[in-house]
Design a protein around this motif. Structure first.
Motif, PDB file in Angstrom:
ATOM      1  N   PRO A 290       5.554  -1.554  -2.040  1.00  0.00           N
ATOM      2  CA  PRO A 290       4.977  -1.796  -0.717  1.00  0.00           C
ATOM      3  C   PRO A 290       5.338  -0.703   0.292  1.00  0.00           C
ATOM      4  O   PRO A 290       4.537  -0.381   1.169  1.00  0.00           O
ATOM      5  N   LEU A 291       6.517  -0.114   0.146  1.00  0.00           N
ATOM      6  CA  LEU A 291       6.906   0.962   1.057  1.00  0.00           C
ATOM      7  C   LEU A 291       6.076   2.219   0.809  1.00  0.00           C
ATOM      8  O   LEU A 291       5.723   2.943   1.747  1.00  0.00           O
ATOM      9  N   ILE A 292       5.735   2.465  -0.447  1.00  0.00           N
ATOM     10  CA  ILE A 292       4.859   3.592  -0.775  1.00  0.00           C
ATOM     11  C   ILE A 292       3.467   3.339  -0.190  1.00  0.00           C
ATOM     12  O   ILE A 292       2.850   4.240   0.396  1.00  0.00           O
ATOM     13  N   LEU A 293       2.989   2.100  -0.314  1.00  0.00           N
ATOM     14  CA  LEU A 293       1.700   1.737   0.272  1.00  0.00           C
ATOM     15  C   LEU A 293       1.732   1.923   1.791  1.00  0.00           C
ATOM     16  O   LEU A 293       0.772   2.429   2.384  1.00  0.00           O
ATOM     17  N   LEU A 294       2.828   1.543   2.415  1.00  0.00           N
ATOM     18  CA  LEU A 294       2.988   1.746   3.857  1.00  0.00           C
ATOM     19  C   LEU A 294       2.897   3.224   4.203  1.00  0.00           C
ATOM     20  O   LEU A 294       2.227   3.618   5.165  1.00  0.00           O
TER      21      LEU A 294
ATOM     22  N   ARG B  52       0.156   0.748   6.648  1.00  0.00           N
ATOM     23  CA  ARG B  52       0.334  -0.702   6.823  1.00  0.00           C
ATOM     24  C   ARG B  52       0.822  -1.348   5.536  1.00  0.00           C
ATOM     25  O   ARG B  52       0.570  -0.848   4.433  1.00  0.00           O
ATOM     26  N   LEU B  53       1.525  -2.428   5.711  1.00  0.00           N
ATOM     27  CA  LEU B  53       2.001  -3.212   4.580  1.00  0.00           C
ATOM     28  C   LEU B  53       0.930  -4.224   4.180  1.00  0.00           C
ATOM     29  O   LEU B  53       0.064  -4.568   4.995  1.00  0.00           O
ATOM     30  N   PRO B  54       0.986  -4.719   2.959  1.00  0.00           N
ATOM     31  CA  PRO B  54       0.022  -5.753   2.560  1.00  0.00           C
ATOM     32  C   PRO B  54       0.200  -7.006   3.414  1.00  0.00           C
ATOM     33  O   PRO B  54       1.319  -7.368   3.771  1.00  0.00           O
ATOM     34  N   ASP B  55      -0.906  -7.643   3.756  1.00  0.00           N
ATOM     35  CA  ASP B  55      -0.850  -8.906   4.486  1.00  0.00           C
ATOM     36  C   ASP B  55      -0.582 -10.016   3.484  1.00  0.00           C
ATOM     37  O   ASP B  55      -1.348 -10.217   2.541  1.00  0.00           O
TER      38      ASP B  55
END
Length: 142
Positions: free
Chosen positions: A63-67, A72-75
Motif C-alpha cells: 500500500p505504501l508503494i501504491l501511495l 493515495r492509499l486504497p479506500d
C-alpha cells in the motif's frame, strides 16, 4: 456497491501470479500466506526465515508503494464491528488449519498445479462465501 476496477484488478492479479511463480521458481515453495506467516513466527533466524520476512514485508509495503505511485492509499471500508472481525479472523484461522492451507495457497497455487485437494478446498470456501454473503445481506439484513 463495489467499484468496478478491471485494470487495477488485472494488474493486481498479475502481480500475485508473478509472485507465486517467482517464489516457486526461486525457493520451490508455495505462496500460501498462512504457511508463510506461521513459518515466519515459528522459524528462528535462518535462511528460511529471511525469505518469509521479505515476502511479508512486501505485503505490508505494497500500500505504501501504491501511495507513492498514485498519491493515495486504497479506500477500505469495513462494515462490521471489531467483534465480528475477531470472530471472522478466528474462524478463518481454524479453517486454514483444518483445510491445510489458505485461499492463496489453495486458490492461486494449488489450482494452477491441478491439485485435487486444492480444487476441492477452493470450491468449498467459495461456496461458503457465497452462502455467507447471501445470508448476511438478504436473510439477516446486514
Amino acid at each position: 456497491m463495489t467499484e468496478f476496477t478491471p485494470l487495477l484488478s488485472f494488474v493486481g492479479g498479475t502481480l500475485i501470479g508473478l509472485a507465486a511463480v517467482a517464489l516457486m521458481a526461486v525457493h520451490g515453495r508455495i505462496a500460501g500466506i498462512n504457511g508463510i506467516a506461521s513459518g515466519f513466527l515459528t522459524t528462528h533466524l535462518n535462511q528460511d526465515w529471511a525469505w518469509r520476512a521479505a515476502f511479508l514485508a512486501g505485503m505490508v509495503a505494497s500500500p505504501l508503494i501504491l501511495l507513492g505511485l498514485t498519491g493515495r492509499l486504497p479506500d477500505i471500508t469495513v462494515p462490521s464491528s471489531p467483534l465480528l472481525l475477531v470472530i471472522g479472523g478466528f474462524l478463518t484461522g481454524v479453517g486454514t488449519t483444518f483445510g491445510s492451507g489458505c485461499t492463496s495457497g489453495h486458490g492461486v497455487c494449488g489450482i494452477s498445479r491441478l491439485s485435487a485437494r486444492s480444487i476441492a478446498a477452493t470450491l468449498t470456501f467459495m461456496a461458503t462465501a457465497v452462502v455467507t454473503v447471501f445470508l448476511t445481506r438478504h436473510v439477516f439484513g446486514g
